[in-house]
Design a protein around this motif. Structure first.
Motif, short mmCIF file in Angstrom:
data_model
loop_
_atom_site.label_atom_id
_atom_site.label_comp_id
_atom_site.label_asym_id
_atom_site.label_seq_id
_atom_site.Cartn_x
_atom_site.Cartn_y
_atom_site.Cartn_z
N VAL A 157 2.59 9.22 -3.42
CA VAL A 157 3.11 8.16 -4.06
C VAL A 157 4.44 7.72 -3.72
O VAL A 157 5.35 8.50 -3.65
CB VAL A 157 3.25 8.49 -5.98
CG1 VAL A 157 3.92 7.37 -6.63
CG2 VAL A 157 1.88 9.14 -6.37
N PRO A 158 4.37 6.71 -2.97
CA PRO A 158 5.73 6.11 -2.67
C PRO A 158 6.87 5.80 -3.77
O PRO A 158 6.61 5.21 -4.85
CB PRO A 158 5.32 4.79 -1.77
CG PRO A 158 4.38 4.28 -2.59
CD PRO A 158 3.45 5.58 -3.00
N ARG A 159 8.12 6.07 -3.10
CA ARG A 159 9.52 5.71 -4.22
C ARG A 159 9.50 4.35 -4.15
O ARG A 159 8.80 3.60 -3.15
CB ARG A 159 10.62 6.42 -3.93
CG ARG A 159 10.55 7.90 -4.13
CD ARG A 159 11.68 8.65 -3.57
NE ARG A 159 11.87 9.90 -3.69
CZ ARG A 159 11.06 11.01 -3.61
NH1 ARG A 159 10.05 10.94 -2.68
NH2 ARG A 159 11.26 12.05 -4.17
N ARG A 160 10.31 3.98 -5.00
CA ARG A 160 10.48 2.29 -5.08
C ARG A 160 10.47 1.73 -3.85
O ARG A 160 9.95 0.59 -3.43
CB ARG A 160 11.62 1.98 -5.88
CG ARG A 160 11.91 0.36 -6.30
CD ARG A 160 13.04 0.34 -7.14
NE ARG A 160 14.55 0.63 -6.52
CZ ARG A 160 15.01 -0.04 -5.75
NH1 ARG A 160 14.77 -1.28 -5.20
NH2 ARG A 160 16.15 0.61 -5.36
N ALA A 161 11.54 2.29 -2.94
CA ALA A 161 11.61 1.42 -1.37
C ALA A 161 11.11 2.17 -0.34
O ALA A 161 11.34 2.10 0.96
CB ALA A 161 13.27 1.30 -1.32
N GLY A 162 10.36 3.26 -0.77
CA GLY A 162 9.78 4.26 0.42
C GLY A 162 8.57 3.87 1.06
O GLY A 162 8.07 2.69 0.84
N ALA A 163 7.91 4.82 1.41
CA ALA A 163 6.63 4.52 2.32
C ALA A 163 5.90 6.10 2.31
O ALA A 163 6.47 6.92 2.62
CB ALA A 163 6.85 4.03 3.52
N GLU A 164 4.79 5.95 2.37
CA GLU A 164 3.76 7.02 2.27
C GLU A 164 2.61 6.73 3.26
O GLU A 164 2.89 5.94 4.07
CB GLU A 164 3.12 7.65 0.94
CG GLU A 164 3.94 8.14 0.01
CD GLU A 164 4.59 9.53 0.55
OE1 GLU A 164 3.82 9.95 1.55
OE2 GLU A 164 5.46 10.08 -0.65
N SER A 165 1.64 7.60 3.36
CA SER A 165 0.81 7.51 4.64
C SER A 165 0.03 6.08 4.53
O SER A 165 -0.16 5.68 5.83
CB SER A 165 -0.38 8.54 4.45
OG SER A 165 0.21 9.87 4.65
N GLU A 166 -0.34 5.53 3.69
CA GLU A 166 -0.98 4.28 3.42
C GLU A 166 -0.26 3.28 4.25
O GLU A 166 -0.76 2.29 4.99
CB GLU A 166 -1.03 3.67 1.93
CG GLU A 166 -1.90 2.64 1.81
CD GLU A 166 -1.97 1.89 0.32
OE1 GLU A 166 -2.74 1.10 0.12
OE2 GLU A 166 -1.48 2.89 -0.59
N TYR A 167 1.13 3.29 4.28
CA TYR A 167 1.98 2.42 4.94
C TYR A 167 1.89 2.66 6.51
O TYR A 167 1.84 1.62 7.21
CB TYR A 167 3.37 2.32 4.50
CG TYR A 167 4.50 1.92 5.31
CD1 TYR A 167 4.73 0.02 5.52
CD2 TYR A 167 5.31 2.47 6.29
CE1 TYR A 167 5.76 -0.32 6.20
CE2 TYR A 167 6.16 1.83 7.20
CZ TYR A 167 6.29 0.41 7.01
OH TYR A 167 7.18 -0.08 7.88
#
Length: 334
Positions: A157-167
Motif C-alpha cells: 500500500v503506497p503512502r500518499r506520495a510514495g510508490a510500491e511494486s505496481e508503480y
C-alpha cells in the motif's frame, strides 16, 4: 592396389589426420582454459587469504580499542589508522577502517508515518533537513521520503506520495519493490524521486545499516559532514556556521553530546529546544564499521569491502558481509 583404391586410402588417411588435428586443437584449447581457470581460482584463493589477514588484524585492533574506550570512538584512535603488510613475494595488502555511524542510516525512514498528518519522528525530520540542504524540499522531498519508506515496509500500500511494486512494474526496467531494509546505499537509485545528480550529492552522507535506529557519532564527523550536522539540528544553524564550528572544534567538547549541546546553546542562543531534541540521535560511540581492503599481486589490484559490527555485550567484533569492490564502487559513486 589400383589407383582408385590408393586414392580412397589416402583420403581416409587425410580424414583421420584432420580429425586427430581437430581433437588435438580442442584438447589444447581445453587445457588452456583449464589452466586459466586454475590460475584464476588460485589467484582468488590468495586474494581471499590476504583479505582474511586484513579482517583478522582489523577485528583484533578494533576490539581492543573499543574495550579500552567504551564511551568514545574517534578517528585519532589506532583502529582508524591505515595499515599495510608487504609479503616476501611482493604481494601487498592494505586496509583501513571507517566509522559507519558518521552518516545518515537510510533504514531509519521505516518510521515515516503512514498518515501524513501524524508528526514525523526526529530521524525523519533530520533526513528532510538533509534533503533541504541539498536543494530538495516541498513535494519533491515528500515523494522521496514516502517512496523510501515504501521501499522498506512489507506491505503493498503506497503512502500518499510514495510508490510500491505496481508503480515500478511500469518503469523502463520493470521490477518489484524490495519491501525490506536497504542493504546498500546504491539501492536508492531505483527509488521514485531519486535522480543521478541528487544521488551523487547525497550518497556520501548516507549509509545502510542493519537497524532502524539513528545514532550519529559526532566524534567522527568532519567538515565534509557539515550539511549532515546542520540537518541533525533541524537546520537551525546553517551549513556555513557548522563549517566554522568544525574549524574551531575542541576535542573535549565533541566527546560528550551534552557538552556539545551546551556549547551550541551558548554559541547560537535561542535554539535550545532544537539542540536538546538532537541529543536523542547523537552518540560518541560506534557499533558499525566498514573495512576497505586493497590486495596487490601479479601487477593487479583487487578491492574488498567488509561490514563489521561490535557486540557490546560480548565485547566482540563480527564480520557481517564481504563484497568485492571498493565502497565507492558499491555505492555507485564515480
Amino acid at each position: 592396389m589400383n589407383q582408385q583404391q590408393k586414392g580412397v586410402a589416402l583420403l581416409v588417411v587425410l580424414m583421420i589426420l584432420a580429425i586427430m588435428a581437430a581433437l588435438a586443437t580442442e584438447m589444447t584449447l581445453r587445457y588452456q582454459v583449464s589452466l586459466k581457470r586454475t590460475g584464476y581460482t588460485t589467484s582468488r584463493l590468495a586474494q581471499n587469504g590476504l583479505t582474511g589477514i586484513a579482517e583478522q588484524q582489523a577485528v583484533q585492533i578494533l576490539e581492543q580499542d573499543l574495550k579500552d574506550n567504551p564511551k568514545y570512538t574517534s578517528p585519532d584512535q589506532y583502529w582508524a589508522q591505515p595499515q599495510e603488510i608487504v609479503l616476501p613475494d611482493d604481494r601487498t595488502v592494505r586496509w583501513h577502517l571507517v566509522d559507519e555511524q558518521s552518516c545518515f542510516n537510510l533504514n531509519v525512514l521505516a518510521a515515516v508515518p503512514e498518515n501524513s498528518l501524524n508528526e514525523e519522528p526526529y530521524g525523519v525530520k533530520t533526513f528532510r533537513a538533509l534533503l533541504e540542504n541539498n536543494g530538495v524540499d516541498g513535494a519533491r522531498a515528500d515523494t522521496l521520503i514516502d517512496s523510501i519508506a515504501d521501499f522498506i515496509d512489507s506491505d503493498d500500500v503506497p503512502r500518499r506520495a510514495g510508490a510500491e511494486s505496481e508503480y515500478y512494474r511500469t518503469r523502463d526496467v520493470p521490477h518489484d519493490n524490495a519491501n525490506n531494509l536497504f542493504v546498500a546505499v546504491s539501492e536508492l537509485k531505483s527509488v521514485q524521486g531519486m535522480t543521478p545528480v541528487l544521488y551523487q550529492t547525497l550518497a556520501p552522507s548516507l549509509c545502510a545499516l542493519p537497524t532502524t535506529e539513528l545514532k550519529i557519532n559526532i566524534s567522527t564527523l568532519t567538515a565534509q559532514n557539515a550539511s549532515l550536522l546542520a540537518a541533525m539540528f533541524n537546520n537551525m544553524i546553517s551549513t556555513k556556521d557548522v563549517e566554522t564550528l568544525f574549524a574551531n572544534r575542541s576535542a573535549q567538547t565533541w566527546k560528550n553530546p551534552v557538552q556539545l549541546a551546551a556549547y551550541l546553546e551558548k554559541s547560537f542562543p535561542g535554539h535550545e529546544k532544537d539542540f536538546t531534541a538532537a541529543k536523542g540521535i547523537i552518540t560518541t560511540f560506534s557499533h558499525f564499521f566498514r573495512l576497505e581492503t586493497e590486495v596487490q599481486q601479479d601487477d593487479g589490484r583487487q578491492y574488498f569491502t567488509s561490514q563489521l559490527e561490535y557486540d557490546e555485550k560480548g565485547k566482540k567484533v563480527y564480520i557481517v558481509t564481504r563484497r568485492t569492490g571498493s565502497y565507492e564502487h558499491i555505492k555507485g559513486i564515480q
